[in-house]
Structure formats: C-alpha cells, structure tokens
Design an enzyme around this catalytic site. Structure first.
Site, PDB file in Angstrom:
ATOM      1  N   ARG A  41     -36.319  16.849  16.922  1.00  0.00           N
ATOM      2  CA  ARG A  41     -36.267  15.699  17.814  1.00  0.00           C
ATOM      3  C   ARG A  41     -34.819  15.467  18.255  1.00  0.00           C
ATOM      4  O   ARG A  41     -33.901  16.117  17.781  1.00  0.00           O
ATOM      5  CB  ARG A  41     -36.798  14.445  17.111  1.00  0.00           C
ATOM      6  CG  ARG A  41     -36.282  14.301  15.679  1.00  0.00           C
ATOM      7  CD  ARG A  41     -36.298  12.895  15.180  1.00  0.00           C
ATOM      8  NE  ARG A  41     -35.388  12.051  15.948  1.00  0.00           N
ATOM      9  CZ  ARG A  41     -34.081  12.000  15.747  1.00  0.00           C
ATOM     10  NH1 ARG A  41     -33.499  12.754  14.822  1.00  0.00           N
ATOM     11  NH2 ARG A  41     -33.323  11.210  16.480  1.00  0.00           N
ATOM     12  N   GLY A  42     -34.647  14.516  19.176  1.00  0.00           N
ATOM     13  CA  GLY A  42     -33.327  14.226  19.704  1.00  0.00           C
ATOM     14  C   GLY A  42     -33.083  15.006  20.975  1.00  0.00           C
ATOM     15  O   GLY A  42     -33.298  16.217  21.018  1.00  0.00           O
ATOM     16  N   ALA A  43     -32.633  14.306  22.018  1.00  0.00           N
ATOM     17  CA  ALA A  43     -32.563  14.907  23.349  1.00  0.00           C
ATOM     18  C   ALA A  43     -31.831  16.240  23.406  1.00  0.00           C
ATOM     19  O   ALA A  43     -32.389  17.244  23.877  1.00  0.00           O
ATOM     20  CB  ALA A  43     -31.942  13.906  24.328  1.00  0.00           C
ATOM     21  N   ARG A  97     -42.941  16.405  25.097  1.00  0.00           N
ATOM     22  CA  ARG A  97     -42.455  15.019  25.035  1.00  0.00           C
ATOM     23  C   ARG A  97     -41.921  14.684  26.424  1.00  0.00           C
ATOM     24  O   ARG A  97     -40.854  15.158  26.827  1.00  0.00           O
ATOM     25  CB  ARG A  97     -41.379  14.831  23.965  1.00  0.00           C
ATOM     26  CG  ARG A  97     -41.871  15.084  22.546  1.00  0.00           C
ATOM     27  CD  ARG A  97     -40.964  14.463  21.508  1.00  0.00           C
ATOM     28  NE  ARG A  97     -41.059  13.004  21.517  1.00  0.00           N
ATOM     29  CZ  ARG A  97     -40.172  12.207  20.902  1.00  0.00           C
ATOM     30  NH1 ARG A  97     -39.139  12.725  20.271  1.00  0.00           N
ATOM     31  NH2 ARG A  97     -40.329  10.894  20.939  1.00  0.00           N
ATOM     32  N   GLN A 109     -36.115   6.359  11.998  1.00  0.00           N
ATOM     33  CA  GLN A 109     -35.112   7.410  12.135  1.00  0.00           C
ATOM     34  C   GLN A 109     -33.723   6.953  11.704  1.00  0.00           C
ATOM     35  O   GLN A 109     -32.908   7.742  11.254  1.00  0.00           O
ATOM     36  CB  GLN A 109     -35.058   7.939  13.574  1.00  0.00           C
ATOM     37  CG  GLN A 109     -36.183   8.894  13.907  1.00  0.00           C
ATOM     38  CD  GLN A 109     -37.263   8.216  14.712  1.00  0.00           C
ATOM     39  OE1 GLN A 109     -37.553   7.046  14.488  1.00  0.00           O
ATOM     40  NE2 GLN A 109     -37.857   8.939  15.638  1.00  0.00           N
ATOM     41  N   ASP A 142     -32.398   9.540  26.024  1.00  0.00           N
ATOM     42  CA  ASP A 142     -33.323  10.652  26.236  1.00  0.00           C
ATOM     43  C   ASP A 142     -33.475  10.986  27.712  1.00  0.00           C
ATOM     44  O   ASP A 142     -33.858  12.103  28.047  1.00  0.00           O
ATOM     45  CB  ASP A 142     -34.687  10.321  25.631  1.00  0.00           C
ATOM     46  CG  ASP A 142     -34.673  10.469  24.121  1.00  0.00           C
ATOM     47  OD1 ASP A 142     -35.167  11.500  23.631  1.00  0.00           O
ATOM     48  OD2 ASP A 142     -34.153   9.574  23.440  1.00  0.00           O
ATOM     49  N   ASN A 194     -34.054   5.109  26.012  1.00  0.00           N
ATOM     50  CA  ASN A 194     -33.676   5.484  24.645  1.00  0.00           C
ATOM     51  C   ASN A 194     -34.724   4.925  23.690  1.00  0.00           C
ATOM     52  O   ASN A 194     -35.643   4.206  24.104  1.00  0.00           O
ATOM     53  CB  ASN A 194     -32.288   4.940  24.293  1.00  0.00           C
ATOM     54  CG  ASN A 194     -31.739   5.544  23.008  1.00  0.00           C
ATOM     55  OD1 ASN A 194     -31.675   6.763  22.865  1.00  0.00           O
ATOM     56  ND2 ASN A 194     -31.356   4.703  22.062  1.00  0.00           N
ATOM     57  N   LYS A 195     -34.584   5.250  22.431  1.00  0.00           N
ATOM     58  CA  LYS A 195     -35.559   4.829  21.428  1.00  0.00           C
ATOM     59  C   LYS A 195     -35.868   3.336  21.553  1.00  0.00           C
ATOM     60  O   LYS A 195     -34.971   2.525  21.747  1.00  0.00           O
ATOM     61  CB  LYS A 195     -35.010   5.126  20.024  1.00  0.00           C
ATOM     62  CG  LYS A 195     -36.030   4.921  18.918  1.00  0.00           C
ATOM     63  CD  LYS A 195     -37.146   5.928  19.021  1.00  0.00           C
ATOM     64  CE  LYS A 195     -38.177   5.733  17.923  1.00  0.00           C
ATOM     65  NZ  LYS A 195     -39.275   6.696  18.027  1.00  0.00           N
TER      66      LYS A 195
END
Length: 380
Positions: free
Chosen positions: A64-66, A98, A212, A253, A263-264
């Site tokens: 995960r993570g852009a 995603r 996270q 993201d 973003n999250k």
C-alpha cells in the site's frame, strides 16, 4: 526500504525484509512483498508469481501507499511479461485494483509502454519483458531519489515556517519507508527533522479504519528512535486547542489539477482544524501523484472499502469470529460507511512539497508549472 536496485546512501532498513523486491529463483521470477497487514506483530513475506496475486495483495493492503503502489504496478506488468501471461490483461487488472491512488496506474502505464515499445521495434517477447522490468527498476530507483529530495525540501519549508526548531508535527496514516523505494514522503520530512535535532514530538494519528498510523507509523517511528505519541483520530482537536501542534504533514494518493488532495480518510478534518488554529497543513508527495487529467476534487473517485473493516477489528495471531475474519465490535448486520480517502480543497493546503520543490500557495497554475518543469528535467 530500497532493494538492491534502489539504494540511497546509508541502507538503514527498518525491517529485516525489504518492502518490495524482484527475485529470480530456479522455478521462475517472483515479486516478493513485505506483508504490511501482519505488521507490527511479525515480518512475513507475500510472494507473487503472477499479476492476480499482486492484485490481491494490493486490494488487501498487504502492499500500500501511493509511491509503492506505482512501483508494485510496474513490477506486476513485468512479472506478467516475464512469465508469459497476457500483459494487457494484467495491466488492466493492476491499474483498477485501487482506483484513487494515481501512482498505481502511472507505474502500470510506464512498464506497459516500455513493453509495447520493445515489441514495436521488432523485439521478441523476452526482450519486451526485459524492457518492462528495466522500466520498473528505473521507477524504483527514481522514487528512492525523489524521497530524499522531498525530505530536504520539506525540512527547508518547515524551518522557514517554524524558525527555531522544536517542531511538534502531527501526521496521519503511514508515509514512511513502508510506502516508498526510499524513506517515504511526509514521514521522510519528519525523519529529516529528527536527524537534524529539530523534531520535538511526532503526533501519530492511529488512522481508522485499518490503523495504519498505530500499526505502521508508530512502528517506523519507534525503529527510528523518534519521540512520538499515538493518539486516536478524534483526539486531534484537543491537541490543536492546547497549542501542541506546530504543523501537519500528510501524504497524498492523488492530487487533482486544481490542487485538491485525496488522502487517507481523516485528512480533511485535520485541514479544517489546522486552518482554524493557524497551523501549516503540508502535503508531501512525488510529482507523479499530481494528476493533470483529474480537474478537481469532485472528479476524484474515492475508493469505498468493505464495511467489516469498521465493524470488526483484525489483528495477527488472534482468533477470529467475524464475517471479514476479525473480532466483531458492532452488532451483526450493522452497515458501515467506509471511504478509504477524503478530499481536501486547495485553499486549506498551505503547501504541496514534491521532489521538484514546494508549491505555495496551491493553485492550478503553480501545479501545472511544477509538472512542466518536472517533465523537462526527466527529458533532459
């Protein structure tokens, strides 16, 4: 956490396992991932032999993570090519795993373009697969270098906005070496401040629904020897009210052409709090996260996650009883609203920091100029 194809100075890995690496055992090439759903309890690997396995790893947030999604997407195309699968089919599946994270599709397109170009020039399937793998490795290396430059630009901006050091930084989600070929995005800036002796406290939002922040950012901060404190997301307001936050640092993201930042989920409320309390709200992301094809925040597709991520709690090595494989915390049949991201409008963003420098104030014109400058650097 760079692998042998993306080293940046001192190799201070936070885990014994690189976050992502390409391996070629006798039975055939594989993509090996650090399974982030198992952290911090244990460090185990997820081995992908084809693109479908990688798609599952992406959807489950094992990877995960852009920035890392971009790297993984590129390697996924190369994996399909090297193993003789349908490359176009694999690319479509990977890019759609995603939808909000634009880096994923950027990485997929880059490897796919290299593969197609090799075929168009008369190369065979083996040489085309090699071209896709070379593109993935190059992206991995570039991300490591970009991470270091973002950290430098971000620290310079912090020192400009907050002279004197002693920074108390609030961060959301996870943006460190677990999401990057290098040391990350927003977390890399905080880490640079720590190494320079200018970080007083890192406030870590636990970050719902998958924690996270609690599981991953706290893990990275502890391994780095940083002074940090974990807090529930809805405790951030009391921190601002008490005057305990000097700056907010988050990743992204997808950044729309007008400067809107996805973003999250939970990032937008922090931006509102920061504006009310006159605290800088800073977004740190590579230029590849800026998407000129998405005009504004309303055009960003926000991923909706399964409800059980909210109605259940999952933890490694804990007996499970819920439909999603976790411990139920809500009555059976409870519906949950579970967007993975929210969108912060540009007027609430103090600055966007990239490897090419910072944009402040955040405007469509400034972002377009930054992207154009980045393209010129890449071409030259």
């Amino acid at each position: 956490m760079a692998d042998q194809y993306a080293q940046t100075g001192e190799d201070k890995r936070l885990t014994e396992i690189p976050v992502i690496r390409w391996e070629e055992p006798p039975e055939g090439p594989v993509l090996v991932l650090l399974d982030q759903t198992r952290l911090p309890a244990e460090e185990v690997e997820w081995v992908c032999t084809d693109a479908s396995a990688l798609v599952e790893a992406i959807r489950s947030l094992a990877v995960r993570g852009a920035p890392l999604l971009g790297i993984a997407g590129a390697y996924g195309v190369a994996l399909a090519a090297v193993r003789g699968f349908d490359v176009d089919e694999a690319a479509v599946a990977l890019a759609g795993a995603r939808p909000t994270a634009v880096n994923l599709s950027v990485g997929v397109r880059r490897a796919l373009s290299a593969h197609r170009a090799a075929l168009a020039q008369g190369g065979d399937s083996e040489s085309a697969a090699g071209a896709a793998l070379a593109a993935a490795r190059a992206l991995h290396q570039e991300d490591a270098e970009a991470s270091a430059r973002m950290a430098a630009h971000g620290l310079a901006l912090l020192d400009e906005l907050l002279p004197g050091g002693g920074h108390r930084i609030l961060t959301h989600c996870n943006t460190g070496s677990l999401v990057s070929g290098g040391e990350g995005t927003a977390f890399a800036v905080a880490l640079a401040a720590h190494r320079a002796g200018r970080l007083r406290r890192l406030w870590v939002d636990e970050t719902r629904p998958l924690l996270q922040g609690a599981r991953l950012t706290a893990y990275e901060a502890a391994r780095s020897g940083m002074a940090y404190t974990l807090l529930t997301d809805n405790a951030a307001g009391s921190l601002f009210a008490a005057g305990e936050v000097d700056a907010v640092l988050i990743g992204a993201d997808r950044i729309a052409a007008d400067g809107s930042v996805a973003n999250k989920v939970g990032s937008y409320p922090l931006a509102v709090l920061a504006r009310y309390h006159h605290v800088p709200f800073i977004v740190v992301a590579p230029v590849t996260t800026v998407d000129p094809e998405t005009p504004d925040g309303a055009s960003i597709e926000v991923e909706q996650r399964p409800g059980f991520e909210v109605t259940e709690i999952t933890a490694p090595q804990v007996p499970v009883a819920g439909a999603g494989g976790g411990i139920p915390v809500a009555p059976l049949g409870t519906q949950a609203y579970n967007p993975a991201f929210d969108v912060t409008p540009p007027e609430l963003v103090t600055a966007i920091v990239t490897e090419e420098g910072a944009v402040s104030p955040v405007t469509a014109e400034a972002l377009a100029e930054l992207c154009a400058r980045s393209r010129q650097v890449t071409i030259s």
